[in-house]
Design an enzyme around this catalytic site. Sequence first.
Site, mmCIF file in Angstrom:
data_model
loop_
_atom_site.group_PDB
_atom_site.id
_atom_site.type_symbol
_atom_site.label_atom_id
_atom_site.label_comp_id
_atom_site.label_asym_id
_atom_site.label_seq_id
_atom_site.Cartn_x
_atom_site.Cartn_y
_atom_site.Cartn_z
ATOM 1 N N TYR A 152 1.055 -1.137 0.013
ATOM 2 C CA TYR A 152 -0.119 -0.043 0.105
ATOM 3 C C TYR A 152 0.797 1.098 -0.080
ATOM 4 O O TYR A 152 0.637 2.062 -0.767
ATOM 5 C CB TYR A 152 -0.875 -0.035 1.153
ATOM 6 N N ALA A 154 4.007 1.588 -0.983
ATOM 7 C CA ALA A 154 4.583 1.720 -2.211
ATOM 8 C C ALA A 154 3.791 2.369 -3.500
ATOM 9 O O ALA A 154 3.973 3.190 -4.248
ATOM 10 C CB ALA A 154 5.252 0.277 -2.799
ATOM 11 N N LYS A 156 0.773 4.137 -2.812
ATOM 12 C CA LYS A 156 0.885 5.615 -2.393
ATOM 13 C C LYS A 156 1.905 6.574 -2.851
ATOM 14 O O LYS A 156 1.863 7.817 -3.455
ATOM 15 C CB LYS A 156 0.215 5.804 -1.083
HETATM 16 P P1 NAP Z 1 -13.414 2.435 0.981
HETATM 17 O O1 NAP Z 1 -14.629 2.776 1.929
HETATM 18 O O2 NAP Z 1 -12.913 0.930 1.024
HETATM 19 O O3 NAP Z 1 -13.699 2.626 -0.633
HETATM 20 C C1 NAP Z 1 -13.016 2.006 -1.453
HETATM 21 C C2 NAP Z 1 -13.785 2.267 -2.837
HETATM 22 O O4 NAP Z 1 -12.815 1.951 -4.052
HETATM 23 C C3 NAP Z 1 -14.794 1.212 -2.816
HETATM 24 O O5 NAP Z 1 -16.168 1.825 -3.336
HETATM 25 C C4 NAP Z 1 -14.535 0.200 -3.776
HETATM 26 O O6 NAP Z 1 -15.357 -0.394 -4.431
HETATM 27 C C5 NAP Z 1 -13.477 1.124 -4.631
HETATM 28 N N1 NAP Z 1 -12.678 0.201 -5.766
HETATM 29 C C6 NAP Z 1 -11.748 -0.771 -4.944
HETATM 30 N N2 NAP Z 1 -11.147 -1.415 -6.177
HETATM 31 C C7 NAP Z 1 -11.559 -0.742 -7.345
HETATM 32 C C8 NAP Z 1 -11.260 -0.993 -8.610
HETATM 33 N N3 NAP Z 1 -10.304 -1.924 -9.033
HETATM 34 N N4 NAP Z 1 -11.714 -0.280 -9.300
HETATM 35 C C9 NAP Z 1 -12.757 0.773 -9.144
HETATM 36 N N5 NAP Z 1 -13.059 1.031 -7.798
HETATM 37 C C10 NAP Z 1 -12.537 0.267 -6.739
HETATM 38 O O7 NAP Z 1 -12.085 3.249 1.376
HETATM 39 P P2 NAP Z 1 -11.720 4.774 1.774
HETATM 40 O O8 NAP Z 1 -11.439 4.806 3.075
HETATM 41 O O9 NAP Z 1 -13.061 5.641 1.125
HETATM 42 O O10 NAP Z 1 -10.495 5.075 0.666
HETATM 43 C C11 NAP Z 1 -10.596 5.988 -0.508
HETATM 44 C C12 NAP Z 1 -9.456 6.403 -0.969
HETATM 45 O O11 NAP Z 1 -8.478 6.971 -0.010
HETATM 46 C C13 NAP Z 1 -8.254 5.007 -1.164
HETATM 47 O O12 NAP Z 1 -7.430 5.349 -2.208
HETATM 48 C C14 NAP Z 1 -7.499 4.967 0.034
HETATM 49 O O13 NAP Z 1 -6.242 4.297 -0.134
HETATM 50 C C15 NAP Z 1 -7.431 6.314 0.632
HETATM 51 N N6 NAP Z 1 -7.207 6.669 1.846
HETATM 52 C C16 NAP Z 1 -8.146 6.361 2.963
HETATM 53 C C17 NAP Z 1 -7.668 6.689 4.298
HETATM 54 C C18 NAP Z 1 -8.774 6.286 5.462
HETATM 55 O O14 NAP Z 1 -8.345 6.407 6.499
HETATM 56 N N7 NAP Z 1 -9.649 5.665 5.024
HETATM 57 C C19 NAP Z 1 -6.223 7.092 4.381
HETATM 58 C C20 NAP Z 1 -5.577 7.542 3.358
HETATM 59 C C21 NAP Z 1 -5.829 7.102 2.057
HETATM 60 P P3 NAP Z 1 -15.926 -2.108 -4.057
HETATM 61 O O15 NAP Z 1 -15.856 -1.990 -2.420
HETATM 62 O O16 NAP Z 1 -17.036 -2.318 -4.867
HETATM 63 O O17 NAP Z 1 -14.589 -2.913 -4.480
#
Ligand code: NAP
Length: 242
Positions: A152, A154, A156
């Site tokens: 993850y 890597a 990001k």
């Molecule tokens: P989340 O609730 O797990 O949502 C991620 C979304 O991405 C889900 O709707 C998922 O759909 C979709 N997804 C996964 N694989 C995909 C693909 N191959 N093609 C298209 N869509 C896909 O996560 P989140 O916390 O909202 O995270 C959103 C972003 O913020 C991510 O990039 C994450 O790395 C980043 N981020 C989050 C945090 C945090 O603390 N939450 C911190 C730093 C960065 P499905 O569920 O249908 O697969």
Amino acid sequence: MLQGKTAVVTGAAKGIGKAIALAFAKEGCNIVLNYHSSVSDETIKEIEDCGVKCMPVKGDVGDFEFAAQLVKDVKKEFKTLDILVNNAGITSDMLLMRMSEEQFDKVIHTNLKGTFNMIRHASSLMLKQRSGAIINMASVVGVTGNVGQANYAASKAGIIGLTKSTAKELAQRGVTCNAIAPGFVETDMTAVLPEDVQKQMLETIPLKRYGQVEDIANAAVFFAKNTYITGQVLNVDGGMVM
Ligand code: NAP
């Protein structure tokens, strides 16, 4: 200022992506909502209730041809693609010594290659338009590294390099590219972490609260509105990384 523009948000069925789609809809943008497994009718209605169009598109951003088709469909439906938010992301945590090749590959496939695929296809449209804003979802972990998250982190860190390279290549045509590096945001992604880990994380946040999806959505809107900012990584993390 964003009224009538077209915003594509990947992985927007829930969590941060959904909040970003809603925030742009409230600004008057038509929304192209990419989802992976499913999206509820309620989510689409919430967006349409802002008085804008919502075009749901199912697919995997890591698939190069899917990204190409999505951009073609957006052009056909809306003529322009003004804002691209590469939000789709996954984790598959494991200590390095036990991490499988598959675990490494799938995280890179979605997070890094998915972001590349979307930029690769959307940028040709933005270059022709001579305007556009690309916003990529990085993470503070991409800067600091993290135990159990080599894949993850890597992906990001790669997104940060991709963001800066894209910013340099597209700047001469007025297209910006920036990244947001969230800290700990309350979503399904972090809900799976054990309670003691969540508490430990809270200790490392100077503002002493977890981030909310709206905190990240506000930053995305900020980047879309500021056409003189490019190549930047904005930490939205309650002061976690300074
Ligand atoms: P989340 O609730 O797990 O949502 C991620 C979304 O991405 C889900 O709707 C998922 O759909 C979709 N997804 C996964 N694989 C995909 C693909 N191959 N093609 C298209 N869509 C896909 O996560 P989140 O916390 O909202 O995270 C959103 C972003 O913020 C991510 O990039 C994450 O790395 C980043 N981020 C989050 C945090 C945090 O603390 N939450 C911190 C730093 C960065 P499905 O569920 O249908 O697969």
